[in-house]
Enzyme design. Structure first.
Site, mmCIF file in Angstrom:
data_model
loop_
_atom_site.group_PDB
_atom_site.id
_atom_site.type_symbol
_atom_site.label_atom_id
_atom_site.label_comp_id
_atom_site.label_asym_id
_atom_site.label_seq_id
_atom_site.Cartn_x
_atom_site.Cartn_y
_atom_site.Cartn_z
ATOM 1 N N SER A 130 -9.323 2.423 3.295
ATOM 2 C CA SER A 130 -8.471 2.739 2.241
ATOM 3 C C SER A 130 -7.672 1.694 1.767
ATOM 4 O O SER A 130 -7.090 2.234 0.060
ATOM 5 C CB SER A 130 -7.798 3.788 2.903
ATOM 6 O OG SER A 130 -6.850 3.342 3.551
ATOM 7 N N LYS A 160 0.861 -1.349 -0.072
ATOM 8 C CA LYS A 160 -0.283 -0.116 -0.234
ATOM 9 C C LYS A 160 1.066 1.261 -0.144
ATOM 10 O O LYS A 160 1.653 1.256 0.633
ATOM 11 C CB LYS A 160 -0.731 0.225 1.438
ATOM 12 C CG LYS A 160 -1.720 1.206 1.300
ATOM 13 C CD LYS A 160 -2.927 1.128 2.718
ATOM 14 C CE LYS A 160 -3.563 2.302 2.969
ATOM 15 N NZ LYS A 160 -4.889 2.345 3.760
ATOM 16 N N SER A 188 -9.646 -0.230 7.793
ATOM 17 C CA SER A 188 -8.822 -0.499 6.484
ATOM 18 C C SER A 188 -8.428 -1.304 5.821
ATOM 19 O O SER A 188 -7.841 -1.407 4.291
ATOM 20 C CB SER A 188 -7.889 0.843 6.250
ATOM 21 O OG SER A 188 -8.616 2.165 5.443
HETATM 22 N N1 GLN Z 1 -13.146 4.814 6.611
HETATM 23 C C1 GLN Z 1 -12.341 5.452 7.920
HETATM 24 C C2 GLN Z 1 -11.964 6.549 7.627
HETATM 25 O O1 GLN Z 1 -12.364 7.051 6.906
HETATM 26 C C3 GLN Z 1 -11.011 4.001 8.142
HETATM 27 C C4 GLN Z 1 -9.297 4.573 6.928
HETATM 28 C C5 GLN Z 1 -8.582 3.128 7.725
HETATM 29 O O2 GLN Z 1 -8.589 2.744 8.484
HETATM 30 N N2 GLN Z 1 -6.790 4.040 7.165
HETATM 31 O O3 GLN Z 1 -10.601 7.103 8.523
#
Ligand code: GLN
Length: 490
Positions: free
Chosen positions: A159, A84, A183
């Site tokens: 994400s 990632k 994420s």
């Molecule tokens: N969807 C969550 C956010 O927008 C989690 C994102 C993540 O785990 N990086 O913060």
């Protein structure tokens, strides 16, 4: 014969060890498949094919020379993986899905990546992510939205959507992701792959570009539990470069294929089966829980009473931490700079041009929550409720070994469905945020499909540092079901 691109990580390691294929052959097949299909998936922000081929070639040479002297072969020698684009790899551009880091090439490698490289992996490239990992769909990437390999009109989740899509599309047998509020688990769920979000502190955060430092954890997405465990075991452990990494031995994870789960107590939290959850999701998760019962697990209803506060608490704490972490992107030290006469103007213009709207929204929310007049009412209060959420888990884990729950209220949604409504997007995270606030590990895997043919995921959450118990239970489930073996057409 199975194609090389269909090999799981463990299968690929075995094929390499038994001489069925070379890393160069394996890597070339994955690169070729990616060349063909990437235009319709868009999993990667940066591909590194030359580097991958060079690493593959040198790992083949290394294997040959180690063989000659009967020396031990590094465990993952020649295994290609994707990373990632919020984890640094020295010499490879790291954008965090942001324009502000469009030209940033780190000079250091994240510890978790380094450990995998020491074990011999080949890096295929850096995968797409919501900007600074803020989002649930990859639509907040400053570059493009990744497509869900099961349905290109839908998002892959986020994400770590690029990593999930890369694994689901068989571009890579495994990929690294990060999970600050879901994420790893939510994109794993949307793309029908397996993902581990480790305990906070289990895997070093050094080189994981910070979003919410008290929540961030680096994890793995792969096609089954065995593969996630294989990489996790290597990534985990204390790191002197991360003061929050835990000085605890990492257990060797023995997955012996045992499907007798007698003695295992699984809690089903009533707060995770709420109104608004897609009926097929609830049904699939409950069916899977019944399957665990058939394997001998004892199923108990439990309560995590502060679950409903996880969303507001997370969306105060994470932006508060983000507002501090992202202050470093000032046009001076990293990335984009918009030149102007005065320094203050330069800071403003660089940040204004470099950050996207979701990141700006969170910086504003976080700055507000931390401001002198509101600190106690927002940030301070959120910290107190966070403690209550953690205590919910502590108390449930006195009577059960793990918790089974849905990951997301719905299967993958269509692109654009929530882009105009940030709150609707945040609501996708209700079931994943509590584990991050409590710091506990979560294992995500596929437990069915909805009537559109989209994967449905579920998660097992365990007590701190009990990843091995999650892997054992998840692996047992994958021995008696075949959801994880299904793959999108193409
Ligand atoms: N969807 C969550 C956010 O927008 C989690 C994102 C993540 O785990 N990086 O913060």
């Amino acid at each position: 014969m199975t194609e090389l691109t269909d090999l799981t990580a463990a299968g690929a390691v075995e094929a390499l060890n038994t001489g069925k294929c070379s890393s160069l052959e394996l890597t070339s097949s994955l690169l070729k498949r990616t060349d063909d299909l990437e235009p319709s998936i868009k999993a990667y922000i940066t591909r590194t094919p030359e580097l991958a081929l060079q690493q593959a070639k040198s790992s083949d040479e290394k294997r040959a020379s180690l063989r000659k002297t009967n020396s031990p072969i590094p465990r993952l020698l020649g295994l290609p993986i994707a990373v990632k684009d919020v984890l640094t790899v020295s010499g490879i551009r790291c954008t965090c899905g942001s324009k502000i880091l469009e030209n940033y090439t780190p000079v250091y490698t994240a510890t978790c990546v380094q450990k995998l490289q020491d074990a011999g992996v080949v890096i295929l490239g850096k995968t797409n992510t919501d900007e600074f990992a803020m989002g649930s769909s990859t639509e907040n990437s400053a570059y493009f939205t990744t497509r869900n390999p099961w349905d290109h009109e839908r998002v892959p989740g986020g994400s770590s959507g690029g990593s999930a899509a890369a694994v689901a599309a068989h571009f890579a047998p495994a990929a690294l992701g990060t999970d600050t509020g879901g994420s790893v688990r939510q994109p794993a769920s949307f793309c029908g792959v397996t993902g581990i979000k480790p305990t906070y502190g289990r895997v070093s955060r050094y080189g994981l570009i910070a979003y919410g430092s008290s929540l961030d954890s680096a994890g793995v997405l792969a096609r089954n539990v065995e593969d996630t465990a294989l990489l996790f075991e290597i990534m985990a452990g204390y790191d002197i470069k991360d003061a929050t990494s835990m000085e605890l031995p990492v257990p060797t994870i023995q997955l012996d294929g045992k499907t007798d789960l007698r003695g295992l107590r699984i809690g089903v939290p009533r707060e995770y089966f709420i109104k608004g959850i897609q009926p097929e999701v609830e049904k699939a998760v409950r069916t899977a829980i019944a399957r665990f019962a058939e394997m001998g697990a004892e199923i108990k209803e439990v309560s995590l009473p502060h679950t409903e506060y996880a969303l507001p608490v997370y969306y105060l704490i994470a932006p508060a931490e983000a507002s501090a972490n992202l202050a470093r992107y000032d046009g001076v030290r990293f990335g984009l700079r918009v030149n102007t006469e005065s320094n203050i103007e330069m800071f403003k213009k660089s940040r204004g041009a470099g950050f996207g709207s979701e990141v700006k929204r969170r910086i504003m929310l976080g700055t507000y929550a931390l401001s002198a007049g509101y600190y106690d009412a927002y940030y301070g209060q959120a910290q107190k409720v966070r403690t209550l959420i953690k205590q919910d888990f502590d108390s449930v884990f006195t009577s059960v070994d793990m918790i089974a729950a849905p990951i997301a209220p719905t299967t993958a949604f269509k692109r654009g469905a929530h882009t105009e409504d940030p709150l609707a997007m945040y609501l996708e995270d209700v079931f994943t945020l509590p584990a991050n606030l409590a710091g506990v590990p979560g294992l995500a895997f596929c437990c069915g499909f909805d009537n559109q043919g989209l994967p449905i995921g579920m998660q097992l959450m365990g007590a701190h540092y009990k990843e091995d118990a999650l892997f054992k239970a998840g692996h047992a489930y994958q021995q008696v079901t075949d959801w994880h073996t299904r793959r999108p057409r193409g």
